[in-house]
Design a protein around this motif. Structure first.
Motif, PDB file in Angstrom:
ATOM      1  N   UNK A  95       8.545  40.387-131.121  1.00 14.49           N
ATOM      2  CA  UNK A  95       8.263  39.164-131.802  1.00 14.49           C
ATOM      3  C   UNK A  95      10.069  37.853-131.380  1.00 14.49           C
ATOM      4  N   UNK A  96      10.566  39.327-130.345  1.00 17.20           N
ATOM      5  CA  UNK A  96      12.377  37.797-129.871  1.00 17.20           C
ATOM      6  C   UNK A  96      11.222  36.938-129.069  1.00 17.20           C
ATOM      7  N   UNK A  97      10.682  36.954-128.556  1.00 16.21           N
ATOM      8  CA  UNK A  97      10.297  35.617-127.418  1.00 16.21           C
ATOM      9  C   UNK A  97       8.861  35.884-127.139  1.00 16.21           C
ATOM     10  N   UNK A  98       8.222  35.556-125.817  1.00 17.23           N
ATOM     11  CA  UNK A  98       7.099  34.618-126.231  1.00 17.23           C
ATOM     12  C   UNK A  98       5.432  35.701-125.521  1.00 17.23           C
ATOM     13  N   UNK A  99       4.724  34.233-125.823  1.00 14.27           N
ATOM     14  CA  UNK A  99       3.285  35.307-125.007  1.00 14.27           C
ATOM     15  C   UNK A  99       3.516  35.111-124.658  1.00 14.27           C
ATOM     16  N   UNK A 100       2.565  35.780-123.843  1.00  9.18           N
ATOM     17  CA  UNK A 100       2.032  35.162-122.432  1.00  9.18           C
ATOM     18  C   UNK A 100       1.055  35.220-122.347  1.00  9.18           C
ATOM     19  N   UNK A 101       0.306  34.377-121.713  1.00  6.39           N
ATOM     20  CA  UNK A 101      -1.088  34.209-121.535  1.00  6.39           C
ATOM     21  C   UNK A 101      -1.860  33.878-120.523  1.00  6.39           C
ATOM     22  N   UNK A 102      -2.838  34.285-119.982  1.00  2.80           N
ATOM     23  CA  UNK A 102      -3.317  34.128-118.690  1.00  2.80           C
ATOM     24  C   UNK A 102      -4.995  34.441-118.475  1.00  2.80           C
ATOM     25  N   UNK A 107       3.366  39.145-108.759  1.00  4.58           N
ATOM     26  CA  UNK A 107       2.956  38.106-109.325  1.00  4.58           C
ATOM     27  C   UNK A 107       2.063  37.928-109.364  1.00  4.58           C
ATOM     28  N   UNK A 108       1.131  38.220-108.847  1.00  2.00           N
ATOM     29  CA  UNK A 108      -0.101  38.775-108.655  1.00  2.00           C
ATOM     30  C   UNK A 108      -0.876  40.147-109.142  1.00  2.00           C
ATOM     31  N   UNK A 109      -0.756  41.227-108.813  1.00  5.57           N
ATOM     32  CA  UNK A 109      -1.045  41.848-109.645  1.00  5.57           C
ATOM     33  C   UNK A 109      -0.812  43.362-110.759  1.00  5.57           C
ATOM     34  N   UNK A 110       0.596  42.217-110.318  1.00  3.59           N
ATOM     35  CA  UNK A 110       1.697  43.111-111.492  1.00  3.59           C
ATOM     36  C   UNK A 110       1.543  42.579-113.136  1.00  3.59           C
ATOM     37  N   UNK A 111       1.942  41.411-112.951  1.00  4.55           N
ATOM     38  CA  UNK A 111       1.627  40.581-114.486  1.00  4.55           C
ATOM     39  C   UNK A 111      -0.085  40.564-114.882  1.00  4.55           C
ATOM     40  N   UNK A 137       6.612  32.900-115.129  1.00  4.64           N
ATOM     41  CA  UNK A 137       5.695  32.065-115.781  1.00  4.64           C
ATOM     42  C   UNK A 137       4.817  30.636-115.843  1.00  4.64           C
ATOM     43  N   UNK A 138       6.906  29.832-116.090  1.00  2.00           N
ATOM     44  CA  UNK A 138       6.451  28.738-116.220  1.00  2.00           C
ATOM     45  C   UNK A 138       6.013  27.724-115.151  1.00  2.00           C
ATOM     46  N   UNK A 139       6.800  28.936-114.190  1.00  2.00           N
ATOM     47  CA  UNK A 139       6.404  28.080-112.653  1.00  2.00           C
ATOM     48  C   UNK A 139       5.230  28.676-111.989  1.00  2.00           C
ATOM     49  N   UNK A 140       4.855  29.153-112.872  1.00  2.00           N
ATOM     50  CA  UNK A 140       3.497  29.700-112.125  1.00  2.00           C
ATOM     51  C   UNK A 140       1.991  29.856-113.202  1.00  2.00           C
ATOM     52  N   UNK A 141       2.484  29.172-114.201  1.00  3.34           N
ATOM     53  CA  UNK A 141       1.467  28.716-114.919  1.00  3.34           C
ATOM     54  C   UNK A 141       0.092  27.592-114.461  1.00  3.34           C
ATOM     55  N   UNK A 142       0.763  27.406-113.495  1.00  3.62           N
ATOM     56  CA  UNK A 142      -1.195  26.627-112.956  1.00  3.62           C
ATOM     57  C   UNK A 142      -2.098  27.520-112.625  1.00  3.62           C
ATOM     58  N   UNK A 143      -2.200  29.166-111.908  1.00  2.44           N
ATOM     59  CA  UNK A 143      -1.847  30.242-111.523  1.00  2.44           C
ATOM     60  C   UNK A 143      -2.617  31.194-112.481  1.00  2.44           C
ATOM     61  N   UNK A 144      -1.721  30.836-113.526  1.00  8.71           N
ATOM     62  CA  UNK A 144      -2.473  31.689-114.638  1.00  8.71           C
ATOM     63  C   UNK A 144      -3.304  31.364-115.766  1.00  8.71           C
ATOM     64  N   UNK A 145      -3.181  29.748-115.744  1.00  8.27           N
ATOM     65  CA  UNK A 145      -4.274  29.198-116.305  1.00  8.27           C
ATOM     66  C   UNK A 145      -5.603  28.666-116.019  1.00  8.27           C
ATOM     67  N   UNK A 146      -6.154  28.960-114.344  1.00  9.76           N
ATOM     68  CA  UNK A 146      -6.853  27.908-114.203  1.00  9.76           C
ATOM     69  C   UNK A 146      -6.561  29.575-112.436  1.00  9.76           C
ATOM     70  N   UNK A 171      15.641  42.233-126.184  1.00  3.67           N
ATOM     71  CA  UNK A 171      15.562  42.203-125.128  1.00  3.67           C
ATOM     72  C   UNK A 171      14.877  41.430-124.343  1.00  3.67           C
ATOM     73  N   UNK A 172      14.179  40.667-124.350  1.00  4.43           N
ATOM     74  CA  UNK A 172      12.857  39.932-122.893  1.00  4.43           C
ATOM     75  C   UNK A 172      12.665  40.812-121.704  1.00  4.43           C
ATOM     76  N   UNK A 173      11.425  41.312-121.818  1.00  3.25           N
ATOM     77  CA  UNK A 173      11.258  41.795-120.579  1.00  3.25           C
ATOM     78  C   UNK A 173      10.379  41.384-119.670  1.00  3.25           C
ATOM     79  N   UNK A 174      10.158  40.237-120.053  1.00  2.76           N
ATOM     80  CA  UNK A 174       9.643  38.961-118.853  1.00  2.76           C
ATOM     81  C   UNK A 174      10.280  37.940-118.922  1.00  2.76           C
ATOM     82  N   UNK A 175       9.821  38.036-117.881  1.00  2.00           N
ATOM     83  CA  UNK A 175      10.541  36.351-117.275  1.00  2.00           C
ATOM     84  C   UNK A 175      10.173  35.292-117.564  1.00  2.00           C
ATOM     85  N   UNK A 176      10.833  34.291-118.455  1.00  2.00           N
ATOM     86  CA  UNK A 176       9.482  33.046-119.102  1.00  2.00           C
ATOM     87  C   UNK A 176       9.916  32.303-117.598  1.00  2.00           C
ATOM     88  N   UNK A 177      10.557  31.842-116.746  1.00  2.00           N
ATOM     89  CA  UNK A 177      10.696  31.122-115.731  1.00  2.00           C
ATOM     90  C   UNK A 177       9.774  31.684-114.738  1.00  2.00           C
TER      91      UNK A 177
END
Lengths: 143, 375
Positions: free
Chosen positions: A128-135, B133-137, A18-27, A10-16
């Motif tokens: 190994x069952x889900x995604x790796x999330x970057x930031x 969404x800011x600190x937890x992640x 991360x996807x929605x917030x990707x601009x704030x994780x990559x920039x 079971x994936x612990x993290x939410x893909x959506x």
């Protein structure tokens, strides 16, 4: 974390999230308030200081200065392989202070005023069952 | 506006209580509180439950309805969650219900059952009092902010690392006398100094232990207070505020939510803040204890360490640090201890002052709640 077959599948993290917030994780995106003039982290639809929705989202350069830091041995479900971790406050060149993890550095060489820059690193993983999330994390600027 | 009184209080021992679930803990506290007030459960007409992690750790949404079912009552039942400060928020909800005439006899239950899981899981849940969404992640936990604050505080005021341990040492002294406390042992400087670093420079003895526990209180209106058998303590007012996250504050050592809540409290009620007031401050980390004393005006900035030795009526049960921190129940423990202190005595202490203040915050002071009690 070791566990039953079900637990690891079971994936612990939410893909959506991360996807929605990707601009704030990559920039590093800041909220510049056109009412009160204050700039804040991260991007928001309203100014966290005055509540105005008259804001503009601006991208930061990703460079800054370390103002405070702590070496953390605090264990959570995500931290087993990442001990210890360094959590710091970085004053961006744009003048905004943001909380961030500091990486690629010997804790003993940390000091206030150290020049740091944003680097892309792994934040969380459902491997190994889900995604790796970057930031973005921060590391010392290479001379 | 009619007056509202605390008619009864009841607490369980705080700790890692493996042989009891949250329902047993809650019922134990409820029975004690109702018994204390001399009120039958059938007389309860409103229920407010405070539990910060029932959803994430006990898989229980709407814990208030479930506990109403457990008690065999069919009253309005609401759950309150403002993180670590949920207890005072629940007190306000019950106070409002009684004042609004929706309730004559309101029951408040604070209950937290954390020890069902290993620390890493509990710590993850606890970290979610910050902005996920800011600190937890990004893996930033409340303890990390407390460490940054501690570092800044020591540097700015020239306070030594050893001085900060005075908080824990004082809290342990109080907990030794509190039968409900989790850490009922004396702490000396050597032991504190040699405790393991959790988030530098903060060590184990700067951290309140997360624990299980339940505390309940019964509120009654003015008409009923003459019929109860205990000496009533009045809840005069509550006040609260939220504030921007600490990384957005001009000065991270300012407790902005506490400051705002205090201003709001002072607009509704007059009271004198001094070293002799009965006071419960939120010390999830010892640095917050010192900062709270200073923000509330008990002593000047950077003078908390000097002041603490004179504060006889500070955190009489040992604070979160040594009584333990059953999160959603913690500030109701503070309430119950204070009521007992004002009524007669608590932990062998008598208090002759007429006002008492309870302070509670959540996370890195995302919110602050205050309650003022009078004899």
């Amino acid at each position: 974390m070791a566990g039953s077959f079900e637990e690891v599948r079971i994936m612990k993290n939410s893909i959506s999230i991360f996807w929605r917030k990707r601009s704030d994780f990559y920039k590093i995106r800041l909220t510049k308030c056109l009412e009160c003039g204050k700039v804040s982290f991260p991007s928001r639809t309203k100014c966290p200081y005055c509540g105005s929705k008259n804001v503009r989202i601006v991208e930061a350069s990703g460079k800054g200065t370390l103002v405070n830091y702590t070496v953390s041995y605090y264990r959570t479900e995500d931290s087993d392989e990442l001990q210890p971790r360094i959590i710091g406050l970085v004053k961006l060149d744009e003048g905004v202070i943001i909380p961030a993890e500091i990486v690629d550095v010997d804790p003993d060489s940390l000091r206030k005023g150290l020049r740091v820059e944003a680097v892309l690193r792994r934040l969380k993983s459902d491997d190994p069952f889900g995604l790796i999330y970057y930031g973005l994390k921060f590391s010392p600027v290479l001379k | 506006m009619g007056k509202v009184f605390v008619a009864g209080v009841g607490m369980t021992k705080v700790g890692r209580i493996f042989n009891k679930g949250y329902k047993e803990l809650a019922m134990e506290a409820v029975d004690k509180a109702l018994n204390d007030a001399g009120i039958a459960v059938s007389e309860v007409d409103y229920l407010v439950v405070s539990s910060a992690f029932s959803d994430s750790l006990l898989n229980q949404v709407d814990i208030s309805s479930i506990l109403a079912q457990e008690m065999g009552i069919d009253v309005p039942a609401i759950s309150v969650n403002t993180g670590e400060s949920s207890g005072v928020a629940a007190l306000e909800a019950a106070l409002n219900a009684v004042r609004a005439g929706k309730s004559n006899t309101a029951l408040i239950i604070g209950v937290e059952k954390l020890s069902e899981f290993p620390s890493a899981k509990i710590n993850s849940s606890f970290s979610h009092v910050l902005d996920y969404e800011i600190e937890g992640i990004r893996g930033i936990a409340p303890i990390n902010y407390a460490a940054l604050l501690l570092k800044e505080y020591m540097k700015r005021y020239g306070v030594k690392r050893d001085d900060i341990f005075q908080w824990a040492i004082e809290m342990h002294k109080r907990a030794e006398k509190n039968p409900y406390a989790y850490l009922r042992f004396a702490l000396d400087l050597d032991k504190a100094r040699n405790s393991q670093v959790i988030s530098s420079p903060l060590t184990l003895y700067d951290v309140a232990p997360l624990a299980d526990g339940a505390a309940a209180a019964v509120l009654v209106n003015e008409d009923l207070q003459t019929t109860i058998r205990t000496q009533p303590v009045e809840i005069v007012a509550t006040a609260s505020a939220t504030a921007p996250p600490i990384y957005l504050r001009n000065d991270m050592l300012d407790m902005l939510a506490t400051k705002k809540a205090l201003e709001r409290l002072r607009t509704t009620v007059k009271f004198k803040m001094g070293k002799d007031i009965a006071l419960q401050v939120h010390d999830s980390f010892s640095i917050y204890g010192f900062l709270a004393l200073e923000e509330l005006g008990v002593c000047g900035r950077g003078e908390g360490v000097k002041a603490i030795g004179d504060l006889q009526y500070l955190n009489v049960g040992g604070g979160l640090k040594a009584r333990g921190h059953p999160v959603g129940a913690s500030s109701l423990y503070a309430l119950d201890e204070t009521v007992l202190l004002m009524r007669d005595s608590f932990s062998g202490l008598r208090y002759d002052g007429d006002a008492a203040l309870i302070h509670s915050i959540s996370g890195a002071e995302n919110n602050a709640w205050l309650a003022l009690l009078k004899r």
